[in-house]
Design an enzyme around this catalytic site. Structure first.
Site, mmCIF file in Angstrom:
data_model
loop_
_atom_site.group_PDB
_atom_site.id
_atom_site.type_symbol
_atom_site.label_atom_id
_atom_site.label_comp_id
_atom_site.label_asym_id
_atom_site.label_seq_id
_atom_site.Cartn_x
_atom_site.Cartn_y
_atom_site.Cartn_z
ATOM 1 N N CYS A 113 0.818 -1.228 0.000
ATOM 2 C CA CYS A 113 0.000 0.000 0.000
ATOM 3 C C CYS A 113 0.844 1.268 0.000
ATOM 4 O O CYS A 113 0.364 2.335 -0.368
ATOM 5 C CB CYS A 113 -0.933 -0.003 1.206
ATOM 6 S SG CYS A 113 -1.913 -1.489 1.285
ATOM 7 N N HIS A 254 -3.772 6.724 3.248
ATOM 8 C CA HIS A 254 -4.086 5.448 2.596
ATOM 9 C C HIS A 254 -5.502 5.034 3.013
ATOM 10 O O HIS A 254 -5.860 5.112 4.187
ATOM 11 C CB HIS A 254 -3.062 4.393 3.010
ATOM 12 C CG HIS A 254 -3.435 3.014 2.580
ATOM 13 N ND1 HIS A 254 -3.838 2.734 1.292
ATOM 14 C CD2 HIS A 254 -3.491 1.845 3.273
ATOM 15 C CE1 HIS A 254 -4.114 1.442 1.213
ATOM 16 N NE2 HIS A 254 -3.920 0.875 2.389
ATOM 17 N N ASN A 284 -10.150 -0.820 -0.169
ATOM 18 C CA ASN A 284 -8.695 -0.659 -0.100
ATOM 19 C C ASN A 284 -8.088 -1.125 -1.430
ATOM 20 O O ASN A 284 -8.146 -2.313 -1.748
ATOM 21 C CB ASN A 284 -8.167 -1.501 1.075
ATOM 22 C CG ASN A 284 -6.662 -1.408 1.250
ATOM 23 O OD1 ASN A 284 -5.964 -0.878 0.396
ATOM 24 N ND2 ASN A 284 -6.179 -1.939 2.362
HETATM 25 O O1 UT7 Z 1 -3.795 -1.753 3.567
HETATM 26 C C1 UT7 Z 1 -2.872 -2.361 4.416
HETATM 27 C C2 UT7 Z 1 -3.173 -2.162 5.830
HETATM 28 N N1 UT7 Z 1 -4.381 -2.840 6.167
HETATM 29 C C3 UT7 Z 1 -5.067 -2.450 7.190
HETATM 30 O O2 UT7 Z 1 -4.687 -1.463 7.783
HETATM 31 C C4 UT7 Z 1 -6.257 -3.231 7.636
HETATM 32 C C5 UT7 Z 1 -6.292 -3.268 9.116
HETATM 33 N N2 UT7 Z 1 -7.336 -4.078 9.713
HETATM 34 C C6 UT7 Z 1 -8.643 -3.782 9.656
HETATM 35 O O3 UT7 Z 1 -9.089 -2.913 8.947
HETATM 36 C C7 UT7 Z 1 -9.541 -4.530 10.625
HETATM 37 O O4 UT7 Z 1 -8.751 -5.251 11.544
HETATM 38 C C8 UT7 Z 1 -10.560 -5.501 9.952
HETATM 39 C C9 UT7 Z 1 -11.627 -4.709 9.252
HETATM 40 C C10 UT7 Z 1 -9.830 -6.401 8.971
HETATM 41 C C11 UT7 Z 1 -11.238 -6.366 11.018
HETATM 42 O O5 UT7 Z 1 -11.862 -5.543 11.994
HETATM 43 P P1 UT7 Z 1 -11.617 -5.798 13.542
HETATM 44 O O6 UT7 Z 1 -12.445 -4.832 14.257
HETATM 45 O O7 UT7 Z 1 -10.130 -5.740 13.780
HETATM 46 O O8 UT7 Z 1 -12.199 -7.256 13.748
HETATM 47 P P2 UT7 Z 1 -11.487 -8.581 14.277
HETATM 48 O O9 UT7 Z 1 -10.562 -9.134 13.250
HETATM 49 O O10 UT7 Z 1 -10.945 -8.343 15.644
HETATM 50 O O11 UT7 Z 1 -12.734 -9.550 14.383
HETATM 51 C C12 UT7 Z 1 -13.827 -9.284 15.277
HETATM 52 C C13 UT7 Z 1 -14.915 -10.297 15.035
HETATM 53 C C14 UT7 Z 1 -14.418 -11.737 15.004
HETATM 54 O O12 UT7 Z 1 -15.408 -12.558 15.605
HETATM 55 P P3 UT7 Z 1 -15.244 -13.043 17.125
HETATM 56 O O13 UT7 Z 1 -13.951 -13.800 17.169
HETATM 57 O O14 UT7 Z 1 -15.230 -11.805 17.946
HETATM 58 O O15 UT7 Z 1 -16.457 -13.885 17.318
HETATM 59 C C15 UT7 Z 1 -14.344 -12.055 13.521
HETATM 60 O O16 UT7 Z 1 -14.490 -13.420 13.262
HETATM 61 O O17 UT7 Z 1 -15.522 -10.057 13.756
HETATM 62 C C16 UT7 Z 1 -15.530 -11.290 13.007
HETATM 63 N N3 UT7 Z 1 -15.406 -10.940 11.591
HETATM 64 C C17 UT7 Z 1 -16.479 -10.700 10.802
HETATM 65 N N4 UT7 Z 1 -17.796 -10.691 11.053
HETATM 66 C C18 UT7 Z 1 -18.626 -10.384 10.036
HETATM 67 C C19 UT7 Z 1 -14.280 -10.802 10.844
HETATM 68 N N5 UT7 Z 1 -14.602 -10.467 9.580
HETATM 69 C C20 UT7 Z 1 -15.954 -10.391 9.542
HETATM 70 C C21 UT7 Z 1 -16.861 -10.086 8.505
HETATM 71 N N6 UT7 Z 1 -18.189 -10.089 8.807
HETATM 72 N N7 UT7 Z 1 -16.473 -9.767 7.255
#
Ligand code: UT7
Length: 332
Positions: A113, A254, A284
């Site tokens: 990125c 970004h 993204n």
């Molecule tokens: O471009 C390069 C740099 N990239 C980034 O900067 C991306 C950085 N990361 C993010 O944007 C976020 O971490 C995400 C959007 C990818 C994820 O959001 P989060 O708030 O960090 O969620 P998490 O990974 O901690 O997951 C929370 C919950 C989990 O369920 P449990 O374990 O709490 O039951 C996941 O399984 O959300 C669940 N989950 C989803 N639920 C519905 C993960 N993806 C999804 C989804 N829909 N698509």
């Protein structure tokens, strides 16, 4: 000799992949995606529409808007992690052919990125050293080619697109780049990775069966580091150059996640109208995200000649970069 940000162009594929479409593909919801990322939709290139095609369209616009001919370009740098071919030839060489540019240096860089801002730093160095006059830099990605559309943690985030800029030589210090800073920390290389193809995992039946050709991300860890690193980097570049955040009309971070952008913007006490946001409609797009966002404010008439742009990016590697410069092209 100084370097100036001369022009911008972008290409956005026509096919829209909405949150409602994703609801039918994986266990997710429009509400979850919007709340956690701010993304409503992203664009997906056609099967036979490649990174070089999108980059070529964006580049034609950038060259025309700089008032130049293709033959004026003396260096092409393409930042991408989704090249037409993973080993060779470089996508920049394919773009040069599609633009009808012969006998110029053309190469790709891989900084995920952060690729576009890395390319800016290289273009600036070539120009300030007197080696080149008009450098075409491109951030282009067909990210859909490395996304596993059964993995809800990644497939909701990424989209396709391209953005290009012409960086030109100038003797006028007023329109020159103020600063570019780029850095990396490889100890976090496992945060964002496509395990294959490469010499670690050459193509094999096992690679296909285990889906090692798809992007993998430690989302939450990446999120936290992104907020910390982006904030620190952008504060440093402002401090180093004696510029206050309130004096920046266009902060162009970004476009990975609305919550990351908001956290960084808030810590700089930026007003909403200072912060450029396109993640909602494009998702993204990795190296293409910043030039696509610059093009968005250019085409909507918000970006005027001489106005300051502050770029700030973060991505796989891990890499990060920031840049500060006036827009030196003609206002729309
Ligand atoms: O471009 C390069 C740099 N990239 C980034 O900067 C991306 C950085 N990361 C993010 O944007 C976020 O971490 C995400 C959007 C990818 C994820 O959001 P989060 O708030 O960090 O969620 P998490 O990974 O901690 O997951 C929370 C919950 C989990 O369920 P449990 O374990 O709490 O039951 C996941 O399984 O959300 C669940 N989950 C989803 N639920 C519905 C993960 N993806 C999804 C989804 N829909 N698509």
């Amino acid at each position: 000799m100084y370097a100036k940000f001369h022009s911008i162009g972008a290409y956005v594929p026509s096919k829209v992949l909405s949150n409602a479409d994703l609801e039918k593909m994986v266990d997710t919801s429009d509400e979850w995606i919007l709340k956690r990322t701010g993304i409503s939709q992203r664009r997906i290139a056609k099967r036979d529409e490649y990174t070089s095609d999108m980059a070529t369209e964006a580049s034609k616009l950038a060259i025309e808007r700089a008032g130049l001919e293709s033959s004026d370009i003396d260096l092409i740098i393409c930042a991408t992690v989704t090249p037409d071919y993973f080993n060779m030839p470089a996508t920049a060489c394919i773009i040069s052919d599609k633009l009808g540019i012969k006998n110029v240096q053309a190469f790709d860089i891989s900084a995920a990125c952060s690729g576009f801002v890395y390319a800016l730093s290289i273009a600036r160095a070539f120009i300030e050293s007197g080696m080149k006059k008009h450098v075409l830099i491109i951030g282009a990605e067909k990210f859909s080619s490395i996304v596993d559309y059964t993995d809800r943690s990644t497939c909701i985030l990424f989209g396709d697109g391209a953005g290009s800029a012409v960086i030109s030589a100038t003797e006028d210090k007023e329109e020159a780049f103020i600063d570019v800073h780029a850095s990396a920390d490889g100890s976090y290389s496992d945060f964002l990775v496509t395990p294959a193809p490469g010499c670690v995992n050459p193509v094999s039946q096992q690679v296909i069966e285990e889906g090692l050709n798809f992007v993998q991300m430690k989302g939450n860890e990446t999120f936290k580091l992104a907020v910390k690193t982006l904030t620190k980097d952008v504060k440093n570049i402002l401090l180093k150059n004696g510029i206050k955040a309130e004096d920046i009309p266009h902060f162009i971070p970004h476009q990975a996640n609305y919550r990351i952008i908001k956290a960084v913007g808030d810590s700089l006490k930026m007003k909403e109208e200072q912060v450029v946001l396109t993640v909602g409609k494009y998702g993204n797009t990795s190296a293409a995200s910043i030039p696509m966002a610059i093009n968005d404010i250019y085409e909507s008439g918000r970006l005027k000649k001489g106005e300051l742009m502050l770029l700030d990016t973060f991505g796989g590697g891990l890499t990060w970069a920031s840049a500060l410069m006036p827009f030196a092209g003609e206002s729309r």
